[in-house]
Design an enzyme around this catalytic site. Sequence first.
Site, PDB file in Angstrom:
ATOM      1  N   ARG A 154     129.745  -6.650-126.329  1.00  0.00           N
ATOM      2  CA  ARG A 154     128.149  -6.365-126.928  1.00  0.00           C
ATOM      3  C   ARG A 154     127.529  -7.667-127.288  1.00  0.00           C
ATOM      4  O   ARG A 154     126.553  -7.998-126.951  1.00  0.00           O
ATOM      5  CB  ARG A 154     128.847  -5.482-128.120  1.00  0.00           C
ATOM      6  CG  ARG A 154     129.113  -4.206-127.759  1.00  0.00           C
ATOM      7  CD  ARG A 154     128.556  -3.240-128.995  1.00  0.00           C
ATOM      8  NE  ARG A 154     127.041  -3.437-129.136  1.00  0.00           N
ATOM      9  CZ  ARG A 154     126.738  -4.202-130.245  1.00  0.00           C
ATOM     10  NH1 ARG A 154     127.427  -4.771-130.790  1.00  0.00           N
ATOM     11  NH2 ARG A 154     125.309  -4.301-130.196  1.00  0.00           N
ATOM     12  N   ASN A 168     125.894   1.408-133.170  1.00  0.00           N
ATOM     13  CA  ASN A 168     125.110   0.590-132.262  1.00  0.00           C
ATOM     14  C   ASN A 168     124.220   1.389-131.669  1.00  0.00           C
ATOM     15  O   ASN A 168     123.241   1.012-130.784  1.00  0.00           O
ATOM     16  CB  ASN A 168     125.679  -0.135-131.378  1.00  0.00           C
ATOM     17  CG  ASN A 168     126.949  -1.097-131.936  1.00  0.00           C
ATOM     18  OD1 ASN A 168     128.077  -0.756-132.043  1.00  0.00           O
ATOM     19  ND2 ASN A 168     126.464  -2.112-132.950  1.00  0.00           N
ATOM     20  N   ILE A 228     119.965   1.911-127.618  1.00  0.00           N
ATOM     21  CA  ILE A 228     121.014   1.202-127.729  1.00  0.00           C
ATOM     22  C   ILE A 228     121.054  -0.392-127.977  1.00  0.00           C
ATOM     23  O   ILE A 228     120.219  -1.096-127.489  1.00  0.00           O
ATOM     24  CB  ILE A 228     121.705   1.232-126.233  1.00  0.00           C
ATOM     25  CG1 ILE A 228     121.709   2.739-125.954  1.00  0.00           C
ATOM     26  CG2 ILE A 228     123.269   0.724-126.197  1.00  0.00           C
ATOM     27  CD1 ILE A 228     122.182   2.962-124.302  1.00  0.00           C
ATOM     28  N   CYS A 229     121.770  -0.806-128.813  1.00  0.00           N
ATOM     29  CA  CYS A 229     121.974  -2.295-129.176  1.00  0.00           C
ATOM     30  C   CYS A 229     123.092  -2.922-128.381  1.00  0.00           C
ATOM     31  O   CYS A 229     124.229  -2.850-128.682  1.00  0.00           O
ATOM     32  CB  CYS A 229     122.339  -2.400-130.630  1.00  0.00           C
ATOM     33  SG  CYS A 229     122.278  -4.196-131.097  1.00  0.00           S
ATOM     34  N   LEU A 230     122.554  -3.448-127.399  1.00  0.00           N
ATOM     35  CA  LEU A 230     123.652  -3.865-126.405  1.00  0.00           C
ATOM     36  C   LEU A 230     123.074  -5.113-125.954  1.00  0.00           C
ATOM     37  O   LEU A 230     121.911  -5.340-125.214  1.00  0.00           O
ATOM     38  CB  LEU A 230     123.732  -2.883-125.411  1.00  0.00           C
ATOM     39  CG  LEU A 230     125.003  -3.400-124.232  1.00  0.00           C
ATOM     40  CD1 LEU A 230     126.100  -3.615-125.191  1.00  0.00           C
ATOM     41  CD2 LEU A 230     125.140  -2.425-123.270  1.00  0.00           C
TER      42      LEU A 230
END
Lengths: 489, 149
Positions: free
Chosen positions: A454, B78, B85-87
Amino acid sequence: MDSHDRQRELVFCHQCSDEWYRDEHGLTCPACHSEFTEVIEPDHDPREDQLQIPADDPPESVPPPLPPHPLRDHNPWANIPDHEDDGPPLNRLQWQSSGPGRVHITGTFVRPFSPNGSPGARSPQPNNTDPFSMLAANFGQMMQSIAAGQVQGPGHGAMGGGAGAGAGGPGVSVRSGHGPGYAWTSRTSSARLTPLTPRNANQPQPPDVPVDDLQRILSETLFGPMNPHGPGPGLRDPSRGLDDHDGPFPRGPPPLLGFLLPLLNPANAAHGDAVYTQEAFDRILSQLMEQNNMGNAPGPASAESISELPKIKITKDMVDPKTGQADCSICMEDVEVGGEVTRLWCGHWFHGECVGSWLREHDSCPQCRMGITQARDQAQGRSGANVDATATASTAANGAPQPSPWSGRRTSSSASQQNAASGVNSPSPAIPGAFGYPEANADEQSRRQSGSQRSSHSREGSTPGFAERVRGLFGRGSNSNSNPNSDHR
Amino acid sequence: MALPKRIIKETERLMAEPVPGITAVPHEENLRYFDVTVDGPSQSPYEGGTFKLELFLPDDYPMTPPKVRFLTKIYHPNIDRLGRICLDVLKSNWSPALQIRTILLSIQALLGAPNPDDPLANDVAQRWKEDQNAAIQTAREWTAQYAKV
């Protein structure tokens, strides 16, 4: 009077508007000595052309009384049909001659002061000729009209003297007025407008007779015509236009401060930097996320450094030994042996056009993320031969796991520079095949265990990154075909 | 606008060699828009759930990353309540060498490894840090409630 007039002729001076008896001063004006004079005859009075109105009180010094002025009793409004159903009665209309050719008219209009112009309780305005008082009174009326309806364009019924006039039609009342320095017209639909209605305890009334109150006036002022069956349009359905009324009401621009409406529309509840609803906040946040999508990504590479990249011919050892094929990992088009590609300093190659359009936005190798500008500097700082040696060194590097430049990119620019530097400074140059990818069937467990796919927080510089593994699994590294250990499919 | 060859190739490969636990089917009327399902990874609170996502390839793909969003409600630090989406690879760490396939694998891996230190859903992340067991339990419940077909 007639005999008297015939006996003595009155002379009028067009120059100074003076009047005198012909038998006293002749035809030359005694005041200004002008000869532009005329004898006043009963059927032709030059004073009419000048709208000369004699003073109410002729000077006593003139021996014979002045003939009555033809306009003395003239009422300019007398023959105008009064189309106003509620025309303002005029009280104490006064005429004063304030000088030659000028008339000063003062008067007081007594008007009912009710929102829809229907005859209501008549509240006489103060008998005051002060224009500010008139203005204030009319302004109050104007505000009432605005609060009740909408300002409309040119209307009728305008009256001089600074008064409002009301015109009624079935369900619609039009108001207009003007005065020194201002003019207004408003139309009020009484079908929508509910006037201030006193309670009538003697008759049955509909249960929902609204009464003008501050809230209603405010909401109508802000929202325009309000649908009685629902909340304001802005609150009813955010997806609809603000003036998208479905009621039987006339449409028009919001009467006041239409720019306030977007604030109250949940779908658009933003004004400048301020947001008022969660939806608006989400929308703006999404926008920001979009805008800063690549915010932390490396900046563009210089055109010079892009043009300096070497162009090479595809050789046999750059393609898959089994299929004899390789492709550009950006466009995924096949390349053939002998075709020209552009090689970055890290050793990865792509179509020149493909990698150029990427590098012009982000100085980062699509495969390993090494910046070309910095890699070139590093490479040139060492020795030019080293760069040329990369292709041949790849065989030596095969199977030797290297600290992955990919994995280091995520921490920070300085860290990535270190990694990039280490990649360049390492004994074997960073060649795609040299990364020591895990076997293609690297199980999912290891991928999950890494937990490093990530962000910078969890990424270890020394462990191969997830994306790298995935690329090893599925992606087709440009040079990976030359590495027998790399199962790119 | 003609569909770039890369998108056609990617789609073909997704069909020919599907990733286990992941499906991505383009819309017929818009080949840049994909209906995606991702199975929750085993040994994660999302195990047993099938999560729907939407994926859109912008005009300048692959120079810009695909836009991906969860459609199924999911409790994850996330992923926010709108499914965003936090990616990193969907944003600043995008690279044109990445693909739909790799991105979806990254998302699946994200389900297996939540990162509450870089949250998008603050309340979830807070709870994840304060009481991880309770947060995981909630994630399980949400999975059972929303992600079971």
